[in-house]
Design a protein around this motif. Structure first.
Motif, short mmCIF file in Angstrom:
data_model
loop_
_atom_site.label_atom_id
_atom_site.label_comp_id
_atom_site.label_asym_id
_atom_site.label_seq_id
_atom_site.Cartn_x
_atom_site.Cartn_y
_atom_site.Cartn_z
N LEU A 1 5.67 6.46 -8.59
CA LEU A 1 4.39 7.13 -8.87
C LEU A 1 4.56 8.16 -9.98
O LEU A 1 3.73 8.26 -10.89
CB LEU A 1 3.85 7.79 -7.60
N HIS A 2 5.64 8.92 -9.90
CA HIS A 2 5.89 9.94 -10.91
C HIS A 2 5.99 9.30 -12.29
O HIS A 2 5.39 9.77 -13.26
CB HIS A 2 7.17 10.70 -10.58
N MET B 1 2.66 7.91 -13.54
CA MET B 1 1.75 8.97 -13.94
C MET B 1 2.22 9.63 -15.24
O MET B 1 1.40 10.16 -15.99
CB MET B 1 1.61 9.99 -12.81
N HIS C 1 7.96 7.88 -4.53
CA HIS C 1 7.74 9.07 -5.33
C HIS C 1 8.10 8.82 -6.80
O HIS C 1 7.34 9.14 -7.71
CB HIS C 1 8.56 10.24 -4.80
N LEU D 1 -1.39 -0.87 -7.04
CA LEU D 1 -2.49 0.09 -7.13
C LEU D 1 -3.79 -0.68 -7.36
O LEU D 1 -3.78 -1.82 -7.83
CB LEU D 1 -2.26 1.06 -8.29
N THR E 1 -3.34 7.07 -13.59
CA THR E 1 -2.81 6.36 -12.41
C THR E 1 -3.03 7.15 -11.13
O THR E 1 -3.21 6.57 -10.06
CB THR E 1 -1.30 6.10 -12.60
N SER E 2 -3.00 8.47 -11.25
CA SER E 2 -3.15 9.30 -10.04
C SER E 2 -4.47 9.05 -9.33
O SER E 2 -4.59 9.27 -8.13
CB SER E 2 -3.01 10.78 -10.38
N GLU E 3 -5.48 8.59 -10.07
CA GLU E 3 -6.80 8.36 -9.48
C GLU E 3 -6.91 6.99 -8.82
O GLU E 3 -7.92 6.68 -8.18
CB GLU E 3 -7.89 8.47 -10.55
N LEU E 4 -5.92 6.13 -9.03
CA LEU E 4 -6.01 4.78 -8.46
C LEU E 4 -5.65 4.81 -6.98
O LEU E 4 -5.00 5.74 -6.50
CB LEU E 4 -5.08 3.82 -9.21
N ILE E 5 -6.10 3.79 -6.28
CA ILE E 5 -5.80 3.66 -4.85
C ILE E 5 -4.41 3.07 -4.69
O ILE E 5 -4.07 2.08 -5.35
CB ILE E 5 -6.85 2.75 -4.18
N LEU E 6 -3.61 3.68 -3.82
CA LEU E 6 -2.30 3.09 -3.49
C LEU E 6 -2.54 2.04 -2.42
O LEU E 6 -2.65 2.34 -1.24
CB LEU E 6 -1.35 4.19 -2.99
#
Lengths: 393, 393
Positions: A303-304, A307, A300, A246, A313-318
């Protein structure tokens, strides 16, 4: 670098099969010790080492009771900083060693009890640990979920930027005179009968290389090298790991300072911050053979879980999803030491701790190559324990 | 293709700014109608059209009451198959038109009630719809979650492989003699005073192109073109969409035949199967300006929602994550038609329906360029509705 097919009558003091961090670290140190080294790898610069979080953590949940492995990990951890410092000095590049420590967090009383047992084990090994309540955890890492029950700070569990580290090793190896052949070692060649000795290696696409010492450091692919003693070819298996890279969007301040470890839905997840704004999220552990696909379900879940621990973390770039193969062994320990035939050295099977163990493995390998004894911590990890024929042990 | 900077005194019958599916479809048809066409795009072949699921669905939840938009969508849907057939014939390539239809599924009675209202609306527009219970849904798509409450099959909602379609359009345009300039149109140039007419375009890095007709088909970037009438430059805004491209692992039979749409946690998700084994999962709708980053949160949500609908999705390979910018307008309708100054034509603002509307838009644009009237369905979508100065309407 020589083109494929033009190598005729190449010889070397030592040939190293595999150019991940293990092979490259050995190549650097062996060349620095005065040996003429050829390193062979068909995908030099693209090893499993690139798919790693770079955690330098000698103890994990899996290690209860594995005292010998703990001791060699502690040796490796103690060696790492001076090795990295020399690497930085030689190359002029930073390898991104971070010493802020690791914060292990628990989400409920059961998690916390497990963490407490781990902490006691770590203390018994002489490692520092500091229990923290939920508030203290969030004071250390302000973006941590409020759901955290408590945690333990391990100040001695560091991390290194595995990609910078691997690149610096390659540069140091080149500076020390290591020659690289972009080809795959297919077999260790021997001469003599009952008392056979190594005479070189066969390559997939170019000529043989003559050498009376060969190091097999090919990670998960070590078993593909013909000429290893019986039992060793099947001792290393690939254990697939998927992880995420990320990145902070432009202008966002860092969301993380310490490595964070947690257990979410029974699976370990870790988030490792890098100096350059990356956050590594890892990792799956999958017994799928040599499969390098990135699957929807694994991404998934990672990421889950990330987060769940650090909602921001959801705002970071993958930035990247990747999969690599850890070289696992039946007892989770590495395989480092001399094997028959004479002149053959193995340095493989480092499983989840290849980056951590790389410096100490290079020391041990160079000791073997120069006729000295490696540190006693390595004694339980010789190739002999996996030989299948009687009388060879 | 001419290199940048070497174009001197280029002229054309018509210059098209923008090489997405809209601009390329117009270029092809205009060239096929005998016009000498230059298409200018700095990133030809890399448009928002690549980040699309390619659904050919004239009705969505957002369209209740938008009768004019429904009518132009129906026109576009009716036109698409013959347009695609001609494209396939001209190029010899399949564009991946799938006519299995779309299955919209509901997870609870509330979802199902909403779906029933949509179905009634669609039937009033003359579109087919077939109500299905949970069992019938799973008979159509055996990997569907058992949690599905019921669904409706829309046999006329097709899909096309947007990447194959866009590539075929580029090939057809080239065959028809369209010249491509890999540069950005910065301004529409005019001559004359009160009764100004277009005289060409200015480019960012090369010389002007002389032409008395200019088509602005630059999607979200349309507002960056100077020389558009007041009001039009701000009429198009980027609406970010993130989507995933999944792929079947080797040997896995296809998990999906129909396009599936569902509402999960209040957000629409769709899964669109491709003939070549891909499954597209989309899409977010984000008002973030021209931001093309792929975020951890969006990928998580798309994977979560896809796995909620079709659990086997977790086994698919995550082949690509991508983000694109839909050209949105204040009334969600496209902007297609002549605008002052004379000779200027707009074909932009197609929002979520660029692929669907591309064929009909090409017809409308070529009609305008050759002095004919476009189909009456386009009348409400002229640029005049966004002009801000009085008396210009």
């Amino acid at each position: 670098m020589p083109a494929k097919g033009v190598l005729v009558a190449v010889t070397a003091d030592v040939v190293i099969a595999g150019g991940g961090v293990i092979g490259t670290a050995i190549a650097w140190r062996a060349a620095a010790a005065g040996l003429d080294v050829v390193l062979a790898d068909p995908a030099y610069g693209d090893a499993a080492s690139l798919v790693a979080a770079g955690m330098l953590a000698p103890v994990s949940e899996a290690l209860f009771g594995e005292g010998a492995l703990l001791r060699v990990n502690l040796l490796a951890l103690a060696r790492f900083p001076s090795f990295a410092a020399e690497l930085e000095q030689v190359t002029g590049h930073r390898v991104g060693l971070r010493r802020e420590g690791t914060l292990a967090v628990a989400f409920d009383a059961g998690d916390y009890a497990a963490l407490t047992r781990l902490t006691a084990f770590r203390r018994s090994a002489g490692l520092e640990a500091e229990e923290l309540d939920s508030r203290a955890c969030r004071k250390l890492e302000s973006f941590l979920t409020p759901d955290v029950h408590g945690g333990v700070l391990f100040p001695g569990d560091w991390s290194v930027d595995n990609r910078r580290y691997a690149a610096a090793l390659r540069e140091a190896a080149a500076s020390a005179g290591v020659r690289v052949v972009r080809d795959r070692v297919t077999a260790v060649l021997t001469a003599g009968g009952a008392d056979a000795r190594v005479r070189g290696v066969a390559l997939a696409e170019s000529s043989e290389i003559g050498s009376d010492r060969v190091v097999v450091a090919a990670g998960s692919w070590s078993g593909a090298v013909h000429g290893l003693p019986a039992g060793l070819r099947s001792a290393v298996r690939p254990v697939k790991g998927q992880l995420l890279r990320l990145r902070h969007p432009d202008g966002m301040p860092p969301v993380l300072t310490h490595t964070i470890r947690a257990t979410v839905r029974g699976a370990d997840v870790y988030l490792v911050p890098r100096a350059d704004g990356e956050v590594i999220v890892g990792a799956t552990q999958e017994e799928r053979g040599p499969d390098l696909t990135v699957t929807a379900g694994a991404v998934h879940d990672l990421l889950h879980d990330a987060m769940s621990v650090l909602p921001v973390t959801s705002e970071l770039i993958l930035a990247e999803t990747c999969a690599g193969l850890r070289p696992g062994t039946p007892d989770n320990g590495p395989i480092v030491g001399d094997a028959g035939p004479g002149g053959l050295l193995l340095a493989t099977g480092h499983y989840r701790n290849g980056i951590l163990m790389s410096a100490a493995t290079a020391d041990a390998a160079v000791a073997c190559l120069t006729g000295r004894a490696p540190a006693p911590e390595w004694e339980p990890f010789g190739p002999g324990r996996f030989l299948t024929r009687q009388g060879e042990r």
